[in-house]
Design an enzyme around this catalytic site. Structure first.
Site, PDB file in Angstrom:
ATOM      1  CB  THR A  12      -0.938  -0.009   1.225  1.00  0.00           C
ATOM      2  OG1 THR A  12      -1.874  -1.069   1.050  1.00  0.00           O
ATOM      3  CG2 THR A  12      -1.702   1.285   1.364  1.00  0.00           C
ATOM      4  CB  SER A  48       2.728  -8.017   0.849  1.00  0.00           C
ATOM      5  OG  SER A  48       1.596  -7.968   1.670  1.00  0.00           O
ATOM      6  CB  SER A  49      -1.750 -11.071  -1.157  1.00  0.00           C
ATOM      7  OG  SER A  49      -1.990 -10.368  -2.365  1.00  0.00           O
ATOM      8  CB  THR A  79       0.164  -4.122   6.165  1.00  0.00           C
ATOM      9  OG1 THR A  79      -1.123  -4.121   5.537  1.00  0.00           O
ATOM     10  CG2 THR A  79       0.741  -2.719   6.182  1.00  0.00           C
ATOM     11  CG  ASP A  80      -2.676  -7.680   2.775  1.00  0.00           C
ATOM     12  OD1 ASP A  80      -3.069  -6.887   3.657  1.00  0.00           O
ATOM     13  OD2 ASP A  80      -3.209  -7.763   1.655  1.00  0.00           O
TER      14      ASP A  80
HETATM   15  N1  ASP Z   1      -2.749  -5.471   0.036  1.00  0.00           N
HETATM   16  C1  ASP Z   1      -1.704  -4.626   0.571  1.00  0.00           C
HETATM   17  C2  ASP Z   1      -0.405  -5.423   0.623  1.00  0.00           C
HETATM   18  O1  ASP Z   1      -0.189  -6.155   1.526  1.00  0.00           O
HETATM   19  C3  ASP Z   1      -2.101  -4.121   1.923  1.00  0.00           C
HETATM   20  C4  ASP Z   1      -1.134  -3.176   2.572  1.00  0.00           C
HETATM   21  O2  ASP Z   1      -0.003  -2.985   2.170  1.00  0.00           O
HETATM   22  O3  ASP Z   1      -1.536  -2.595   3.608  1.00  0.00           O
HETATM   23  O4  ASP Z   1       0.371  -5.330  -0.281  1.00  0.00           O
END
Ligand code: ASP
Length: 305
Positions: A12, A48-49, A79-80
């Site tokens: 993100t 990151s998923s 963050t994921d």
């Molecule tokens: N979908 C995002 C990721 O993990 C969420 C984030 O970064 O907060 O890449």
């Protein structure tokens, strides 16, 4: 001036909304780091998923190389799956320069984007002389936490599960706690470890399928103190007999495991190891590292789990 390196991987912190309003990671390190004195290594621009253990290895290799001759390294990340990558780095990076992982809860084009402040804080932590030797830290929303045990929990701080070891804001860091290292050694290739949920009525299909697919280890996310139905316990027994390592966590947030009840006791007798504290995501990373390094899962879980 401290010599700092920023390794970007997406998430993100690097996103803006596309024409359909969907958040996509599109910003490279030069944009993110503008105004800071740091070298940039653009590694990935991924949600990151999408990362796999192969990417954990690449990030660890990049960080290890970048840390040679640097005072600190910052990794920007979604963050994921930040809790997985941060723990992999902690387990496989043995250098003295601190590695600080950060990201954002809101996109770079949001009016209240938090990425710039998180990056500024992470750079301040990476530059702090007291960070030296502390291994891998997660810096988010003004808090500094150790990688081991920290997971995404939601809420205003987004990360929790551990006591913070520092507070950071406006470029200054206040250290409030110590951090032990969980370094196991460098790992060139990660073996396959899968996660299976145990729920009322679950049978052994998933356990058997993952074993057939070549899993070297399984994390069974069990109920309560580490309990599962009889068909899952029988499948665990079959898996262990085939040489697959099995670790048991609980789906209860913050709940410890203990072989207090019959089913948990039977899982242990079937050959499984109870993971007392870590969430399934990090138990999987710990198990992946232990098995990839040829170490005993029981010993590593007893030390770090
Ligand atoms: N979908 C995002 C990721 O993990 C969420 C984030 O970064 O907060 O890449």
């Amino acid at each position: 001036m401290p010599r700092l390196v920023v390794v970007t991987t997406g998430g993100t912190i690097a996103t803006s909304a596309d024409a359909d309003g969907v958040l996509r990671p599109v910003h490279g390190g030069a944009e993110l780091v503008a105004g800071h004195d740091a070298q940039v290594i653009d590694l990935f621009t991924l949600d990151s998923s999408q990362l796999t253990p192969a990417e954990w290895v690449r990030i660890a290799d990049t960080v290890t190389e970048a840390a040679t001759g640097a005072d600190g390294v910052v990794v920007t990340h979604g963050t994921d799956s930040m809790e997985e990558t941060a723990l992999w780095l902690e387990l496989t990076y043995g250098g003295a320069a601190p590695v600080v992982v950060t990201g954002a809860a809101r996109s770079a084009d949001a009016p209240d984007a938090d990425g710039p402040a998180n990056l500024r804080d992470a750079l301040a932590v990476a530059a702090s002389p007291q960070a030296r030797g502390r291994g891998v830290l997660i810096c988010f929303a003004g808090w500094v936490r150790p990688a081991l045990g920290t997971t995404k929990v939601g809420g205003p701080d987004l990360f929790g599960g551990t006591a913070p070891v520092g507070r950071v804001g406006e470029g200054s860091v206040e250290w409030t706690g110590g951090t032990g290292r969980a370094y196991l050694g460098p790992i060139a290739e990660a073996v396959r470890v899968d996660i299976v949920a145990a729920y009322p009525g679950a049978d052994g299909t998933a356990v058997d399928a993952f074993v057939d697919a070549g899993a070297a280890g399984l994390v069974v996310e069990a109920m309560g103190a580490g309990n599962a139905g009889t068909p899952v316990i029988e499948a665990v027994r079959r898996a262990c007999a085939r040489g697959v390592a099995v670790a048991v966590t609980t789906r209860v947030p913050g709940g410890p495991t203990a072989a207090a009840y019959g089913p948990g006791h039977d899982l242990v007798r079937a050959g499984a190891v109870l993971v007392p504290r870590l969430r399934s995501s990090q138990a999987r990373v710990l198990m992946t590292a232990a098995l990839s390094a040829g170490l005993s899962v029981a010993d590593i879980v007893a030390r770090l789990g």
